[in-house]
Design a protein around this motif. Structure first.
Motif, PDB file in Angstrom:
ATOM      1  N   TRP A 188       0.833  -1.203   0.000  1.00 42.04           N
ATOM      2  CA  TRP A 188       0.000   0.000   0.000  1.00 42.04           C
ATOM      3  C   TRP A 188       0.868   1.253   0.000  1.00 42.04           C
ATOM      4  O   TRP A 188       1.830   1.367   0.762  1.00 42.04           O
ATOM      5  N   TYR A 191       3.526   0.000   2.679  1.00 43.38           N
ATOM      6  CA  TYR A 191       3.011  -0.790   3.810  1.00 43.38           C
ATOM      7  C   TYR A 191       2.463  -2.116   3.305  1.00 43.38           C
ATOM      8  O   TYR A 191       1.783  -2.169   2.271  1.00 43.38           O
ATOM      9  N   TYR A 201       0.288  -5.529   4.425  1.00 46.88           N
ATOM     10  CA  TYR A 201      -0.664  -6.100   5.380  1.00 46.88           C
ATOM     11  C   TYR A 201      -0.935  -7.556   4.985  1.00 46.88           C
ATOM     12  O   TYR A 201      -1.903  -7.831   4.252  1.00 46.88           O
ATOM     13  N   HIS A 215      -7.852  -0.289   5.095  1.00 50.33           N
ATOM     14  CA  HIS A 215      -6.499   0.276   5.145  1.00 50.33           C
ATOM     15  C   HIS A 215      -6.444   1.705   4.613  1.00 50.33           C
ATOM     16  O   HIS A 215      -5.434   2.392   4.794  1.00 50.33           O
ATOM     17  N   ASN A 238      -6.023   5.273   7.783  1.00 50.84           N
ATOM     18  CA  ASN A 238      -4.867   5.094   8.651  1.00 50.84           C
ATOM     19  C   ASN A 238      -4.365   6.473   9.064  1.00 50.84           C
ATOM     20  O   ASN A 238      -3.570   7.106   8.358  1.00 50.84           O
TER      21      ASN A 238
END
Length: 440
Positions: free
Chosen positions: A257, A308, A310, A319, A322
């Protein structure tokens, strides 16, 4: 806490209603799984070469609505992560050839927009690769030496020269690189209209469950969905980070991400506070970079930072929300543009999933006769997907060309280790890259 809109800004600039969901079984010449840029450029290139081919694209959502329509809109000559990695993996000659071909794709996308009358807000105004510290200045110099070895030269501007383009006190130097800016969703939807007019069928809101290989050489592969089957002798898997959901690619790509802030439209008074007359895109000279640009309606975008991962829920829309990431982005924006720090209001805040490969290079090739793939742009895909469409066209047609013989076509696909090792390894690798970016 700011009252952000957690939706993709680009996708608010043009209305799009899904059409032609698959119902029943279909036979065709070519089936393409994924109606993003890679899949659509493949269909476009095929139709130009062989208008008689019947082509069906399938997408789980709206065509161009996933990674392609979420991109930041930088049309750059980058393959994978950077030139250094391209040379290290494939050598200077192959890297030079590939870079030149992707560079041509920048121009070809502009020509497509003019020829097909697609208002994708295409701006051929290049971009600046900027250095904010000594380590990044060293990276600019390193990249300049690599470019010289490939036969091109770039001038490294000092702080004063660079700030004549974009006046940020953070900038210590920069190079100007050929490129363009685009509204990625408008480009994608323009492709949708062009393809449908050419006779290509695009099935939106049609998730693919699996692809069953042909029972015998030369037979038809079967694309399986809940609502029907598509059978074709040639199938392309081009689903960006969602390649991760196919067993064959589970270890060759990770869905990461990256996050974005986009402001409300700036007033003339706000625009006047920062000298940025050419509206060039702005990219930081580091691995986990920040980037900035204007939109057509004078919003300012600030994006990037760390990627990022996950592993337990890689595609969960939760997501997007955040707060800590958006706070970090807001703070870094304020350091870069102190003249805008206190009164530029960010309206949109969202994330997008990008396809990261272990070698930071795109992967193209054929799993078996008639079953092809293309993915792995590592956040630099708008021009490279256009090149990828021509690669896949030539693989489908079985032609040996400058595209199908590029070094990264049918090259070895290095694997990520299984979980939880991949997650731990990514954390370590992120810190190594951050250290290298500071050190140069």
């Amino acid at each position: 806490m700011p009252n952000y809109r957690h939706e993709v800004y680009w996708q608010t600039t043009e209305a799009a209603e899904p059409q032609d969901a698959l119902t029943g079984d279909v036979d065709c010449d070519v089936a393409i799984v994924g109606a993003g840029f890679t899949g659509m450029w493949t269909a476009y290139s095929l139709k130009k070469a062989r208008p008689e081919l019947s082509i069906h694209l399938l997408d789980a959502g709206i065509a161009g609505g996933a990674a392609s329509g979420t991109a930041d809109g930088f049309v750059t000559p980058t393959l994978g992560k950077d030139l250094d990695q391209l040379i290290r993996v494939y050598g200077e000659e192959a890297a030079g050839k590939a870079s030149a071909i992707v560079g041509r794709s920048i121009l070809e996308i502009g020509r497509f927009c003019r020829r097909e009358k697609v208002d994708a807000e295409y701006e051929a105004n290049d971009y600046l690769m900027v250095a904010l510290n000594d380590g990044q200045l060293a990276r600019l110099e390193h990249d300049r030496k690599l470019a010289l070895r490939l036969g091109s030269d770039t001038k490294i501007m000092d702080a004063a020269e660079a700030r004549a383009y974009v006046d940020s006190p953070e900038i210590k130097g920069a190079v100007r690189v050929g490129g363009a800016l685009v509204n990625p969703f408008k480009l994608a939807r323009g492709l949708v209209r062009t393809l449908r007019a050419a006779g290509v069928t695009i099935h939106e809101r049609t998730p693919v469950l699996r692809v069953d290989p042909a029972a015998a050489p030369g037979g038809r592969h079967t694309v399986v969905t809940d609502t029907g089957l598509v059978r074709a002798p040639q199938v392309v898997l081009a689903t960006s980070a969602s390649q991760y959901t196919f067993p064959e690619f589970r270890r060759t790509v990770l869905p990461m991400w990256s996050y974005v802030l986009i402001s409300a439209p700036l007033t003339d008074e706000q625009l006047g506070r920062v000298h940025w007359p050419g509206r060039e895109g702005l990219v930081e000279a580091k691995t986990f970079l920040h980037c900035a640009r204007f939109t057509a309606d004078n919003r300012v975008m600030w994006a990037g930072g760390r990627a990022y991962y996950y592993p337990r829920s890689p595609f969960d829309r939760a997501h997007h929300e955040n707060a800590a990431i958006y706070q970090e982005l807001t703070e870094s924006f304020g350091r870069f543009f102190p003249a805008w720090k206190d009164d530029v209001r960010f309206e949109f805040a969202y994330g997008g999933v990008i396809d990261i490969t272990r070698d930071m290079m795109p992967h193209f090739g054929s799993l078996r006769p008639g079953l092809h793939y293309g993915y792995g742009y590592c956040g630099n895909g708008i021009a490279a997907t256009h090149t990828g469409g021509r690669i896949l066209r030539d693989l489908i047609l079985g032609e040996q060309t400058d595209y199908s013989t590029l070094a990264f076509v049918d090259a070895r696909r290095p694997n990520f280790p299984p979980e939880p090792i991949s997650f731990a390894g990514f954390q370590v690798l992120s810190r190594v890259y951050e250290w290298k970016d500071r050190r140069g």
